[in-house]
Design a protein around this motif. Structure first.
Motif, PDB file in Angstrom:
ATOM      1  N   UNK A  45      12.865 -11.435 -20.473  1.00  0.00           N
ATOM      2  CA  UNK A  45      13.427 -10.120 -21.239  1.00  0.00           C
ATOM      3  C   UNK A  45      12.802 -10.384 -22.493  1.00  0.00           C
ATOM      4  N   UNK A  46      12.242  -8.968 -22.845  1.00  0.00           N
ATOM      5  CA  UNK A  46      11.937  -8.726 -24.453  1.00  0.00           C
ATOM      6  C   UNK A  46      12.482  -7.531 -24.957  1.00  0.00           C
ATOM      7  N   UNK A  47      12.766  -7.768 -26.253  1.00  0.00           N
ATOM      8  CA  UNK A  47      13.527  -6.462 -26.937  1.00  0.00           C
ATOM      9  C   UNK A  47      12.439  -5.663 -27.351  1.00  0.00           C
ATOM     10  N   UNK A  48      12.291  -4.282 -27.332  1.00  0.00           N
ATOM     11  CA  UNK A  48      11.666  -3.420 -27.784  1.00  0.00           C
ATOM     12  C   UNK A  48      12.256  -2.507 -28.655  1.00  0.00           C
ATOM     13  N   UNK A  49      13.054  -3.094 -29.495  1.00  0.00           N
ATOM     14  CA  UNK A  49      13.651  -2.256 -30.750  1.00  0.00           C
ATOM     15  C   UNK A  49      14.396  -1.200 -30.246  1.00  0.00           C
ATOM     16  N   UNK A  54      13.069  -4.800 -22.186  1.00  0.00           N
ATOM     17  CA  UNK A  54      12.219  -4.602 -21.287  1.00  0.00           C
ATOM     18  C   UNK A  54      11.874  -6.010 -20.410  1.00  0.00           C
ATOM     19  N   UNK A  55      11.304  -6.094 -19.256  1.00  0.00           N
ATOM     20  CA  UNK A  55      10.760  -7.342 -18.600  1.00  0.00           C
ATOM     21  C   UNK A  55       9.320  -7.398 -18.501  1.00  0.00           C
ATOM     22  N   UNK A  56       8.767  -8.601 -18.811  1.00  0.00           N
ATOM     23  CA  UNK A  56       7.473  -8.906 -18.827  1.00  0.00           C
ATOM     24  C   UNK A  56       7.129  -9.895 -18.016  1.00  0.00           C
ATOM     25  N   UNK A  57       6.326 -10.046 -17.031  1.00  0.00           N
ATOM     26  CA  UNK A  57       5.807 -11.179 -16.162  1.00  0.00           C
ATOM     27  C   UNK A  57       4.251 -11.245 -16.244  1.00  0.00           C
ATOM     28  N   UNK A  58       4.120 -12.775 -16.256  1.00  0.00           N
ATOM     29  CA  UNK A  58       2.578 -12.884 -16.288  1.00  0.00           C
ATOM     30  C   UNK A  58       2.142 -13.778 -14.920  1.00  0.00           C
ATOM     31  N   UNK A  59       1.019 -13.443 -14.447  1.00  0.00           N
ATOM     32  CA  UNK A  59       0.442 -14.351 -13.317  1.00  0.00           C
ATOM     33  C   UNK A  59      -1.065 -14.492 -13.745  1.00  0.00           C
ATOM     34  N   UNK A  63      -9.469 -17.164 -12.977  1.00  0.00           N
ATOM     35  CA  UNK A  63      -9.731 -16.730 -14.523  1.00  0.00           C
ATOM     36  C   UNK A  63      -9.241 -15.558 -14.971  1.00  0.00           C
ATOM     37  N   UNK A  64      -8.420 -14.777 -14.266  1.00  0.00           N
ATOM     38  CA  UNK A  64      -7.779 -13.590 -14.308  1.00  0.00           C
ATOM     39  C   UNK A  64      -6.258 -13.734 -14.863  1.00  0.00           C
ATOM     40  N   UNK A  65      -5.899 -12.630 -15.851  1.00  0.00           N
ATOM     41  CA  UNK A  65      -4.479 -12.919 -16.323  1.00  0.00           C
ATOM     42  C   UNK A  65      -3.978 -11.555 -16.049  1.00  0.00           C
ATOM     43  N   UNK A  66      -2.819 -11.718 -15.212  1.00  0.00           N
ATOM     44  CA  UNK A  66      -2.202 -10.248 -14.997  1.00  0.00           C
ATOM     45  C   UNK A  66      -0.940 -10.079 -15.722  1.00  0.00           C
ATOM     46  N   UNK A  67      -0.534  -9.144 -16.479  1.00  0.00           N
ATOM     47  CA  UNK A  67       0.629  -8.804 -17.220  1.00  0.00           C
ATOM     48  C   UNK A  67       1.288  -7.386 -16.473  1.00  0.00           C
ATOM     49  N   UNK A  68       2.717  -7.762 -15.862  1.00  0.00           N
ATOM     50  CA  UNK A  68       3.493  -6.615 -15.632  1.00  0.00           C
ATOM     51  C   UNK A  68       4.597  -6.438 -16.516  1.00  0.00           C
ATOM     52  N   UNK A  69       4.752  -5.207 -17.128  1.00  0.00           N
ATOM     53  CA  UNK A  69       5.943  -4.999 -18.015  1.00  0.00           C
ATOM     54  C   UNK A  69       6.683  -3.876 -17.338  1.00  0.00           C
ATOM     55  N   UNK A  70       7.961  -4.007 -17.547  1.00  0.00           N
ATOM     56  CA  UNK A  70       8.845  -2.612 -16.991  1.00  0.00           C
ATOM     57  C   UNK A  70       9.570  -2.439 -18.535  1.00  0.00           C
ATOM     58  N   UNK A  71       9.627  -1.554 -19.120  1.00  0.00           N
ATOM     59  CA  UNK A  71      10.472  -1.091 -20.090  1.00  0.00           C
ATOM     60  C   UNK A  71      11.657   0.011 -19.795  1.00  0.00           C
ATOM     61  N   UNK A  72      12.807  -0.480 -20.190  1.00  0.00           N
ATOM     62  CA  UNK A  72      13.902   0.432 -19.695  1.00  0.00           C
ATOM     63  C   UNK A  72      14.115   1.293 -20.782  1.00  0.00           C
ATOM     64  N   UNK A  73      13.469   2.614 -20.815  1.00  0.00           N
ATOM     65  CA  UNK A  73      13.280   3.563 -21.984  1.00  0.00           C
ATOM     66  C   UNK A  73      13.828   4.839 -21.177  1.00  0.00           C
ATOM     67  N   UNK A  74      14.637   5.361 -21.559  1.00  0.00           N
ATOM     68  CA  UNK A  74      15.320   6.740 -21.063  1.00  0.00           C
ATOM     69  C   UNK A  74      14.517   8.031 -21.705  1.00  0.00           C
ATOM     70  N   UNK A  75      14.006   7.495 -23.011  1.00  0.00           N
ATOM     71  CA  UNK A  75      13.513   8.694 -23.672  1.00  0.00           C
ATOM     72  C   UNK A  75      11.952   8.737 -23.685  1.00  0.00           C
ATOM     73  N   UNK A  76      11.341   8.278 -22.391  1.00  0.00           N
ATOM     74  CA  UNK A  76       9.806   7.894 -22.424  1.00  0.00           C
ATOM     75  C   UNK A  76       8.983   9.205 -22.555  1.00  0.00           C
TER      76      UNK A  76
END
Length: 92
Positions: A45-49, A54-59, A63-76
């Motif tokens: 869990x990461x705070x975006x002010x 949001x939730x961040x996941x790394x895999x 040699x590849x890095x995958x970053x998945x991000x879900x931000x709970x922003x109702x005003x996107x």
């Protein structure tokens, strides 16, 4: 989501570190993080002010890095975006 070739450890300026778990699954970059290929990625869990949390996941696969991000922003709005920056200063 972003697919980048980097080592399996992510450090944040605000402190802490994130380990990208290794996977052998085929990772589809399709905007969906609920699929089985993300099962090995520990959610953080990461705070975006004012945007909320949001939730961040790394895999990593090879040699590849995958970053998945879900931000709970109702005003996107109509064209939400998210940028990832890597700072290699101080890394030998």
């Amino acid at each position: 989501m972003a697919a980048l070739a980097l080592p399996g450890l992510a450090l944040a300026h605000g402190g802490g570190s994130f380990t990208a778990n290794a996977t052998t699954a085929t990772i589809d970059v399709d905007g969906t993080l609920n699929d089985g290929e993300w099962a090995d990625a520990e959610p953080r869990t990461v705070a975006f002010g004012s945007f909320g949390n949001g939730t961040v996941r790394f895999l990593r696969k090879g040699g590849d890095l995958y970053v998945g991000v879900v931000i709970d922003d109702s005003l996107a709005g109509l064209s939400p975006s998210f940028d990832i920056f890597f700072d290699f200063s101080g890394i030998d």
